[in-house]
Design a protein around this motif. Structure first.
Motif, PDB file in Angstrom:
ATOM      1  N   UNK A 143       5.072 -13.834   7.458  1.00 18.66           N
ATOM      2  CA  UNK A 143       5.523 -14.927   8.247  1.00 18.66           C
ATOM      3  C   UNK A 143       4.268 -15.325   8.404  1.00 18.66           C
ATOM      4  N   UNK A 144       3.196 -14.566   7.789  1.00 19.04           N
ATOM      5  CA  UNK A 144       2.432 -15.069   8.350  1.00 19.04           C
ATOM      6  C   UNK A 144       1.546 -16.199   7.541  1.00 19.04           C
ATOM      7  N   UNK A 145       1.803 -15.990   6.005  1.00 20.72           N
ATOM      8  CA  UNK A 145       0.918 -17.403   5.599  1.00 20.72           C
ATOM      9  C   UNK A 145      -0.906 -16.905   4.936  1.00 20.72           C
ATOM     10  N   UNK A 146      -1.017 -15.965   5.500  1.00 22.10           N
ATOM     11  CA  UNK A 146      -2.649 -15.541   5.619  1.00 22.10           C
ATOM     12  C   UNK A 146      -2.449 -14.804   4.615  1.00 22.10           C
ATOM     13  N   UNK A 147      -3.679 -14.815   3.797  1.00 22.50           N
ATOM     14  CA  UNK A 147      -3.875 -15.085   2.204  1.00 22.50           C
ATOM     15  C   UNK A 147      -5.095 -13.777   2.259  1.00 22.50           C
ATOM     16  N   UNK A 148      -6.288 -13.518   3.163  1.00 21.75           N
ATOM     17  CA  UNK A 148      -6.912 -11.843   3.600  1.00 21.75           C
ATOM     18  C   UNK A 148      -6.008 -11.070   4.004  1.00 21.75           C
ATOM     19  N   UNK A 149      -5.629 -11.007   4.798  1.00 24.37           N
ATOM     20  CA  UNK A 149      -4.101 -10.559   5.125  1.00 24.37           C
ATOM     21  C   UNK A 149      -3.120 -10.033   4.070  1.00 24.37           C
ATOM     22  N   UNK A 150      -2.458 -10.978   3.140  1.00 27.85           N
ATOM     23  CA  UNK A 150      -1.752 -10.440   2.303  1.00 27.85           C
ATOM     24  C   UNK A 150      -2.317  -9.602   0.711  1.00 27.85           C
ATOM     25  N   UNK A 151      -3.672 -10.191   1.061  1.00 26.70           N
ATOM     26  CA  UNK A 151      -4.610  -9.019  -0.182  1.00 26.70           C
ATOM     27  C   UNK A 151      -4.315  -7.618   0.425  1.00 26.70           C
ATOM     28  N   UNK A 152      -5.185  -7.775   1.706  1.00 32.77           N
ATOM     29  CA  UNK A 152      -5.243  -6.276   2.266  1.00 32.77           C
ATOM     30  C   UNK A 152      -3.782  -5.426   2.410  1.00 32.77           C
ATOM     31  N   UNK A 153      -2.794  -6.256   2.445  1.00 35.35           N
ATOM     32  CA  UNK A 153      -1.642  -5.696   2.561  1.00 35.35           C
ATOM     33  C   UNK A 153      -0.879  -5.293   1.337  1.00 35.35           C
ATOM     34  N   UNK A 154      -1.312  -6.046   0.275  1.00 33.07           N
ATOM     35  CA  UNK A 154      -1.188  -5.326  -1.306  1.00 33.07           C
ATOM     36  C   UNK A 154      -1.824  -4.468  -1.714  1.00 33.07           C
ATOM     37  N   UNK A 155      -3.418  -4.705  -1.085  1.00 36.27           N
ATOM     38  CA  UNK A 155      -3.758  -3.409  -1.346  1.00 36.27           C
ATOM     39  C   UNK A 155      -3.501  -1.839  -1.189  1.00 36.27           C
ATOM     40  N   UNK A 156      -3.384  -2.331   0.461  1.00 33.82           N
ATOM     41  CA  UNK A 156      -3.073  -0.884   1.166  1.00 33.82           C
ATOM     42  C   UNK A 156      -1.969  -0.517  -0.027  1.00 33.82           C
ATOM     43  N   UNK A 157      -0.821  -0.863   0.549  1.00 32.23           N
ATOM     44  CA  UNK A 157       0.543  -0.330  -0.343  1.00 32.23           C
ATOM     45  C   UNK A 157       0.497   0.207  -1.940  1.00 32.23           C
TER      46      UNK A 157
END
Length: 367
Positions: A247-261
Motif C-alpha cells: 500500500x506504500x508504493x515505495x520502490x526501495x521498500x518493495x525491493x527490500x521486501x523482495x530481497x529479504x523474502x
C-alpha cells in the motif's frame, strides 16, 4: 430569466499534487431535458484521493471530470450531494445521493438507467470509464445509509470496498499458497480493512509494516498478529511462504521486501499508493513481478458469480461491522475531523500528499 450562479471548482496540478487553485465561473444552472444539477455538500479526503490523482492519467481518473486546462485536473472525491434542479423522470429536487463527485460547488449529470436504487451518469465522456465510479446511490433507498454515519460512509465505504474485494481476491486465489501476509503502510484504512476482512485464521499470519510514527497505533489495532517498523524488516521470518500487499508504493521498500523474502515470496500485490505514477513501475529485480490490484475487476467477477444484490449485501453488512469496529470506545481506530470550505480542503490535500495526517484521523469537508 436564466438561473445564473457562481460555480466554484478546485483544480489540482497534475505534476505537483499538493498544489491546488480555486476557479470561479458564472454559469446558468438551469437543466436541459435529461439533466440534473446537484450541489455538493459533504465529501471525504484520504490518501485514496491522492492515489486517484497520482494515477489520474494512467488509470483515467482525471477523465471523469475534465477541467479543459492543460496540466490541471479535477480530483474526484466520494461524497453526498443534493439535487437542485432536475429534468429527469424519477429524480426529484431535494433528493440526496452518494457517489463520485468533483471538488466543486455544483455538478451537472445526465442520469440514465434510473431505478429506485439510483442512476448511472450517462455523459458521453464517461461511457468508456469504469462503471463503478459512474453509479449514484439514492440515500432514501440505501438500507445501510444513516445521516448519523455519513462521515464514516464517505471515509470508509470506498476504501472498505477495495479492502473487501482485495481480501476476496486473495482468498479466491488461496493466498497464492502463502501462510504469511505482509502489509506495507499498515496504518492506512485500506490496509487494516483488508486485514480485518482476512481475519485471524489457523495457519495465517498477518504482519504489519509501518513507520515509527504509526507503530503504536498499528500495534493497538489488533487485526495484525505482528508489527514491525520498516528498518527492522530483517527481523521477519523469511522461511515461510509469504504474500506481500503493498500500500506504500515505495520502490526501495518493495525491493527490500523482495530481497529479504527471496524464493519464499509467492506473490507481490500492489494495491495503490500516494506516490506519483512514475515512481510506481510494476517491476522488481528479485522475485515475482508486482501485480496491480483493481477492485472493479473483482467486483465484476462477483457480480457475475453472486449477483449484484449479494455483492451489495456482502459490502454493506461488512461495512456496518467495520463502522462499529473503528468507532468502538474507549480507543476508537478513527476520529472524524470535519473541515469547512475549500481552504480547508486545499490544506488537507497538501498534508495528505506529504504524509502529515495522523493515522487515527478521518477528514471530511463540508461545503
Amino acid at each position: 430569466m436564466p438561473n445564473r450562479s457562481t460555480v466554484s471548482r478546485l483544480f489540482t496540478r497534475k505534476d505537483a499534487l499538493d498544489q491546488t487553485r480555486l476557479v470561479y465561473q458564472e454559469t446558468n444552472l438551469e437543466t436541459a431535458e435529461g439533466e440534473i444539477v446537484l450541489r455538493l455538500d459533504l465529501f471525504s479526503l484520504t490518501t485514496n484521493n491522492i492515489t486517484y490523482a497520482a494515477f489520474g492519467d494512467s488509470m483515467q481518473y482525471w477523465q471523469f471530470f475534465p477541467t479543459g486546462e492543460e496540466g490541471w485536473g479535477h480530483m474526484p472525491v466520494w461524497g453526498f450531494a443534493d439535487v437542485l434542479d432536475s429534468k429527469v423522470a424519477g429524480v426529484e429536487v431535494g433528493e440526496r445521493f452518494y457517489g463520485y463527485f468533483p471538488i466543486a460547488s455544483h455538478v451537472r449529470l445526465q442520469p440514465e438507467r434510473v431505478t429506485p436504487r439510483g442512476f448511472y451518469d450517462g455523459a458521453e465522456h464517461r461511457r468508456n470509464l469504469t462503471s463503478a465510479y459512474n453509479q449514484y446511490t439514492r440515500c432514501s433507498w440505501d438500507r445501510y445509509y444513516s445521516p448519523a454515519t455519513e462521515a464514516l460512509q464517505i471515509l470508509l465505504k470506498p476504501l472498505f470496498l477495495t479492502s473487501a474485494m482485495l481480501a476476496d481476491f486473495l482468498e479466491d486465489n488461496g493466498l497464492f499458497g502463502a501462510t504469511q501476509v505482509v502489509f506495507s503502510s499498515a496504518s492506512s484504512k485500506t490496509a487494516y480493512g483488508t486485514a480485518v476482512c482476512l481475519g485471524h485464521r489457523p495457519g495465517r499470519h498477518l504482519v504489519a509494516l509501518t513507520s515509527p510514527r504509526n507503530s503504536t497505533f498499528v500495534e493497538g489495532l489488533g487485526c495484525y498478529q505482528q508489527s514491525c517498523i520498516y528498518d527492522q524488516l530483517e527481523r521477519l521470518a523469511n522461511d515461510q511462504p509469504t504474500l506481500y500487499v503493498d500500500f506504500s508504493g515505495d520502490l526501495a521498500l518493495r525491493a527490500h521486501v523482495h530481497q529479504h523474502f527471496g524464493t519464499s515470496l509467492m506473490y507481490s500485490c500492489f494495491a495503490g499508493s500516494a506516490q506519483t505514477p512514475e515512481a510506481n513501475v510494476l517491476s522488481c529485480p528479485v522475485g515475482p513481478q508486482p501485480a496491480f490490484f483493481f477492485a472493479p475487476v473483482q467486483i465484476r467477477k462477483r457480480n457475475a458469480a453472486w449477483g449484484p444484490e449479494q455483492v451489495s449485501r456482502h459490502i454493506g453488512e461488512g461495512l456496518q461491522d467495520f463502522y462499529q469496529q473503528v468507532s468502538r470506545p474507549p480507543r476508537p481506530w478513527l476520529s472524524v475531523v470535519e473541515g469547512r470550505g475549500y481552504e480547508a480542503a486545499q490544506a488537507l490535500i497538501a498534508d495528505l500528499f506529504h504524509g502529515r495526517v495522523a493515522a487515527d484521523e478521518g477528514h471530511v469537508i463540508r461545503l
